[in-house]
Design an enzyme around this catalytic site. Structure first.
Site, PDB file in Angstrom:
ATOM      1  N   HIS A 166       0.878  -1.186   0.000  1.00 38.42           N
ATOM      2  CA  HIS A 166       0.000   0.000   0.000  1.00 38.42           C
ATOM      3  C   HIS A 166       0.909   1.230   0.000  1.00 38.42           C
ATOM      4  CE1 HIS A 166      -3.485   2.400   0.579  1.00 38.42           C
ATOM      5  NE2 HIS A 166      -3.820   2.086   1.820  1.00 38.42           N
ATOM      6  N   HIS A 187      -1.867  -2.401  -9.672  1.00 38.47           N
ATOM      7  CA  HIS A 187      -2.922  -1.829  -8.830  1.00 38.47           C
ATOM      8  C   HIS A 187      -4.092  -2.776  -8.783  1.00 38.47           C
ATOM      9  CE1 HIS A 187      -5.713   1.042  -7.087  1.00 38.47           C
ATOM     10  NE2 HIS A 187      -4.641   1.724  -6.745  1.00 38.47           N
ATOM     11  N   ARG A 232      -3.838   8.709 -11.742  1.00 38.82           N
ATOM     12  CA  ARG A 232      -3.106   9.813 -11.101  1.00 38.82           C
ATOM     13  C   ARG A 232      -1.687   9.955 -11.642  1.00 38.82           C
ATOM     14  NH1 ARG A 232      -4.012   7.052  -5.390  1.00 38.82           N
ATOM     15  NH2 ARG A 232      -3.262   5.355  -6.727  1.00 38.82           N
ATOM     16  N   ASP A 289       2.702   5.759  -6.727  1.00 39.37           N
ATOM     17  CA  ASP A 289       3.941   5.726  -5.950  1.00 39.37           C
ATOM     18  C   ASP A 289       5.184   5.744  -6.830  1.00 39.37           C
ATOM     19  OD1 ASP A 289       2.711   5.657  -3.445  1.00 39.37           O
ATOM     20  OD2 ASP A 289       2.305   3.526  -3.650  1.00 39.37           O
TER      21      ASP A 289
END
Ligand code: CMC
Length: 376
Positions: free
Chosen positions: A227, A266, A275, A317
């Site tokens: 996460h 994901h 994003r 990330d």
């Protein structure tokens, strides 16, 4: 009895409704209260997006000014929170520091409704949410500073949230390009429906526990590398690879060892995280600003090689890790930055869950021994 339909990891299971954000993997879109996140990141200060997540509408000028006044009034690191942080070993993970700090703030809030949700009104929980949002930058900034042997820096009332966050971390007036990239990252990280940490917060809230307990639990869930911990893990990978020309050999070895490549993949987005383009554009501005084409080369080389081999795309990330590194944050500080952003989404979900509560208590299919008895 037929086998129950078990969805490991609750994959594909819809557990409740939410009006806070909408993730649409088919169109690669993410809406906060109806607004595309890319649009918010390009046009809004993070304070306005926090206001939107909690209140459902963007603030007008007067509402934003009043919200900012409240946020600025609660920025300073409280003495007892600083004292608690100072007790934590310097080699502890900063997420443990953040988790402890939130817990101390919660334990210090003895006002009515602070410990049990059914006595806390949505207004009281909103007040607590704004205070946590305002307090987290000092906690994160001080954490990085004390690991570097540096003193706490007091907040500056003349700076907006993002500029003040950078000021408290580095003690320098931040450049506008850097503030803009950082502000975008905070907005992109703010909310993402029923991800693991938000769901944790909702589970805790569903027992009628308090908002702070929900946030403490969410911090624990976010810490894991599947996460929030992935932004930190991306930098470890970059350090291992070293430079773009090493990508192919590094990936050969990593995939042979069946390693997960952090910052890729994901649960919901299977053809790209909505994003990423916005954060990649912010990373590009930082690459120019700091004149670090080597970072962009490594980023592009790993992305194109891994996507070509596995068809698995980067998540948020992946660009945020190197962006935070260029700004000057220590790798260990990356996931705490995610907390400072996501506390807005978490607490919006706490308030939503508390407002239409049902205890979250799923079932399990037992696969252990049949009934048996102690012999003799
Ligand atoms: N590297 C290598 N293989 C991968 C990766 C990856 N990053 N992601 C997925 N796979 C493979 C996986 O090994 C599996 O292959 P197989 O079917 O042959 O066993 C297949 O793709 C499906 O993966 P999964 O882990 O079962 O799928 P999931 O939906 O549970 O995974 C995930 C989602 C995020 C846990 C996973 O993609 C992952 O571990 N990524 C790396 C960690 C990471 O970047 N996490 C941040 C997520 S986004 C930000 C956030 O929400 O915090």
């Amino acid at each position: 009895m037929t086998d129950p339909d078990i969805r490991k990891g609750l994959a594909g299971v819809v557990v409740d409704t939410t009006a806070i954000s909408k993730v649409n993997p088919e169109t690669n879109s993410l809406l906060y209260r109806g607004y595309p996140v890319q649009e918010l990141a390009a046009t809004q200060p993070f304070e306005a997006v926090a206001y939107l997540l909690w209140n459902g509408e963007l603030p007008d000028a007067a509402q934003l000014a009043s919200f900012r006044e409240t946020e600025r009034a609660h920025r300073a690191l409280a003495d007892n929170v600083k004292a608690a942080i100072d007790l934590i070993p310097l080699d502890a993970h900063p997420m443990d520091e953040v988790r402890t700090a939130v817990s101390v703030i919660g334990a210090s809030d003895t006002a009515a409704g602070s410990s049990v949700l059914d006595t806390a009104s949505p207004e009281e929980n909103l007040t607590r949410s704004i205070r946590l949002f305002a307090a987290l930058p000092a906690i994160v900034a001080y954490g990085q500073r004390r690991r570097r042997g540096q003193e706490l820096i007091a907040p500056r009332d003349d700076l907006d949230y993002s500029a003040n966050f950078l000021w408290m971390t580095f003690g320098e007036e931040p450049d506008a390009v850097v503030v803009d990239a950082f502000n975008r990252s905070m907005i992109l990280y703010a909310e993402h429906s029923f991800n693991a940490s938000t769901f944790t917060a909702r589970v805790i809230t569903s027992t009628l526990s308090d908002l702070y307990s929900a946030v403490v639990g969410a911090v624990g869930a976010l810490k894991g590398p599947l996460h929030g911990g992935a932004n930190e893990a991306v930098l470890h990978i970059f350090d291992e690879i070293g430079e773009a020309s090493n990508v192919v050999s590094w990936l050969d070895a990593a995939l042979a060892e069946k390693r997960k490549i952090m910052g890729f993949g994901h649960r919901v987005y299977k053809s790209g995280d909505s994003r990423v383009p916005t954060m990649k554009a912010a990373l590009d501005t930082l690459v120019d600003h700091y004149d670090r084409p080597d970072v962009a080369a490594l980023y592009d080389a790993l992305e194109s090689e891994f996507v070509a081999r596995k068809g698995i795309y980067p998540n948020l990330d992946y660009p945020s890790g190197p962006a935070y590194n260029l700004i000057g944050f220590d790798t260990l500080t990356f996931t705490p930055l995610f907390v400072a952003a996501r506390v807005t989404g978490w607490t919006a979900h706490v308030i939503e869950q508390a407002g239409a509560n049902a205890l979250i208590r799923p079932l399990s299919a037992y696969v252990g021994p049949e009934e048996r008895h102690v012999q003799g």
